[in-house]
Write a protein that holds these residues in place. Structure first.
Motif, short mmCIF file in Angstrom:
data_model
loop_
_atom_site.label_atom_id
_atom_site.label_comp_id
_atom_site.label_asym_id
_atom_site.label_seq_id
_atom_site.Cartn_x
_atom_site.Cartn_y
_atom_site.Cartn_z
N MET A 1 0.82 -1.20 0.00
CA MET A 1 0.00 0.00 0.00
C MET A 1 0.86 1.26 0.00
SD MET A 1 -3.15 0.65 -0.08
CE MET A 1 -4.53 1.52 0.51
N SER A 2 2.01 1.17 0.64
CA SER A 2 2.91 2.31 0.70
C SER A 2 3.44 2.67 -0.68
CB SER A 2 4.06 2.00 1.66
OG SER A 2 4.98 3.06 1.66
N ASP A 3 3.67 1.67 -1.51
CA ASP A 3 4.16 1.94 -2.87
C ASP A 3 3.13 2.71 -3.68
OD1 ASP A 3 6.54 0.67 -2.33
OD2 ASP A 3 5.89 -1.26 -3.15
N LEU A 4 1.87 2.36 -3.54
CA LEU A 4 0.82 3.08 -4.26
C LEU A 4 0.71 4.52 -3.78
CD1 LEU A 4 -2.02 0.41 -4.48
CD2 LEU A 4 -0.57 1.26 -6.32
N ALA A 5 0.82 4.73 -2.49
CA ALA A 5 0.76 6.08 -1.94
C ALA A 5 1.96 6.90 -2.40
CB ALA A 5 0.71 6.03 -0.41
N ASP A 6 3.14 6.28 -2.43
CA ASP A 6 4.33 6.98 -2.91
C ASP A 6 4.21 7.35 -4.38
OD1 ASP A 6 5.47 6.84 -0.42
OD2 ASP A 6 6.75 5.11 -0.88
N ALA A 7 3.66 6.44 -5.18
CA ALA A 7 3.48 6.71 -6.61
C ALA A 7 2.49 7.84 -6.83
CB ALA A 7 3.02 5.45 -7.34
N ALA A 8 1.39 7.83 -6.06
CA ALA A 8 0.39 8.89 -6.18
C ALA A 8 0.98 10.22 -5.74
CB ALA A 8 -0.84 8.54 -5.36
N ASP A 9 1.78 10.19 -4.67
CA ASP A 9 2.41 11.42 -4.19
C ASP A 9 3.41 11.96 -5.22
OD1 ASP A 9 2.77 13.43 -2.19
OD2 ASP A 9 4.72 12.50 -1.73
N GLY A 10 4.16 11.06 -5.85
CA GLY A 10 5.11 11.48 -6.88
C GLY A 10 4.41 12.07 -8.09
N ARG A 11 3.29 11.47 -8.49
CA ARG A 11 2.52 12.02 -9.62
C ARG A 11 1.95 13.37 -9.26
NH1 ARG A 11 -1.06 7.04 -11.09
NH2 ARG A 11 -2.10 8.06 -9.39
N HIS A 12 1.49 13.51 -8.00
CA HIS A 12 0.94 14.80 -7.58
C HIS A 12 2.02 15.89 -7.59
CE1 HIS A 12 -1.58 17.73 -5.62
NE2 HIS A 12 -0.65 17.91 -4.70
N ARG A 13 3.22 15.56 -7.10
CA ARG A 13 4.31 16.54 -7.14
C ARG A 13 4.67 16.91 -8.57
NH1 ARG A 13 8.54 13.73 -4.43
NH2 ARG A 13 7.10 12.33 -3.40
N THR A 14 4.69 15.92 -9.46
CA THR A 14 4.96 16.18 -10.87
C THR A 14 3.88 17.08 -11.46
OG1 THR A 14 6.06 14.05 -11.10
CG2 THR A 14 5.33 15.11 -13.13
N LEU A 15 2.62 16.81 -11.12
CA LEU A 15 1.51 17.63 -11.61
C LEU A 15 1.64 19.07 -11.13
CD1 LEU A 15 -1.21 17.63 -13.14
CD2 LEU A 15 -2.31 17.15 -10.94
N VAL A 16 1.99 19.26 -9.87
CA VAL A 16 2.17 20.61 -9.31
C VAL A 16 3.31 21.33 -10.04
CG1 VAL A 16 2.87 21.90 -7.25
CG2 VAL A 16 1.16 20.08 -7.07
N PHE A 17 4.42 20.64 -10.25
CA PHE A 17 5.57 21.25 -10.94
C PHE A 17 5.21 21.63 -12.38
CE2 PHE A 17 9.21 20.74 -13.78
CZ PHE A 17 10.03 21.75 -13.29
N VAL A 18 4.58 20.71 -13.09
CA VAL A 18 4.23 20.96 -14.50
C VAL A 18 3.21 22.09 -14.59
CG1 VAL A 18 3.02 19.93 -16.47
CG2 VAL A 18 4.82 18.66 -15.32
N ARG A 19 2.25 22.10 -13.69
CA ARG A 19 1.23 23.16 -13.71
C ARG A 19 1.86 24.52 -13.40
NH1 ARG A 19 -4.24 21.64 -11.06
NH2 ARG A 19 -4.40 20.54 -13.04
N ALA A 20 2.77 24.58 -12.43
CA ALA A 20 3.45 25.84 -12.12
C ALA A 20 4.29 26.31 -13.30
CB ALA A 20 4.32 25.67 -10.87
N THR A 21 4.97 25.39 -13.95
CA THR A 21 5.75 25.74 -15.15
C THR A 21 4.83 26.31 -16.23
OG1 THR A 21 7.35 24.00 -14.65
CG2 THR A 21 7.30 24.83 -16.91
#
Length: 169
Positions: A1-21
């Motif tokens: 379950m931790s791997d899924l949460a980490d993957a979702a968190d990584g995608r969210h951080r990527t989304l935030v970075f891409v959106r800010a860019t």
């Protein structure tokens, strides 16, 4: 379950970075596009192949390959260079906006919102471009309509990206 949460968190951080860019590049595009035209000025005499017909009052020199690089032409070349810099910056920034929108669509993983995420800045940019140029073809718009066109272009992109686009990947 931790791997899924980490993957979702990584995608969210990527989304935030891409959106800010995308946000930063969008405003660089808008301001560069708006500053492209005034950089030329209203009275700049640009060298061109087919000059407008004017009575011989000396207002339009037309195109010539053998003009000394001093005086009026030097000012025009400088204005053209500044305008060209803004236009290039606008084009590069628009490319970054579109790439950021595509990346955001891919990271988001939803086809419907992904298409809207890419379409919003493209439609907004077309409206800004048409407004900045004062119209299209032989149609020139009044300043109030130009303002409304640019405002609509900015609003389309901003409302989608800041209010309607999904916030989680």
């Amino acid at each position: 379950m931790s791997d899924l949460a980490d993957a979702a968190d990584g995608r969210h951080r990527t989304l935030v970075f891409v959106r800010a860019t995308g946000h930063v590049a969008w405003w660089i595009f808008v301001l560069s596009a708006v500053f492209t035209v005034p950089a030329l000025g209203a009275t700049v005499m640009m060298p061109r192949r087919y000059a407008d017909y004017l009575p011989s009052d000396g207002a339009d020199l037309g195109w010539t390959a053998y003009t000394p690089l001093h005086g009026e032409l030097m000012l025009s070349s400088s204005a053209f260079s500044v305008s060209n810099t803004f236009a290039t910056l606008a084009l590069v920034a628009l490319g970054v906006v579109v790439l950021a929108a595509v990346a955001e669509a891919i990271v988001g993983g939803r086809w419907g919102t992904g298409i809207a995420t890419v379409a919003a800045p493209v439609i907004g940019a077309v409206l800004v471009y048409l407004g900045v140029n004062g119209g299209w073809g032989g149609v020139f718009l009044r300043p109030e309509l130009v303002f409304a066109l640019v405002l609509a272009g900015v609003a389309i992109r901003e409302v989608w990206s800041r209010a309607l686009a999904p916030t989680r990947a």
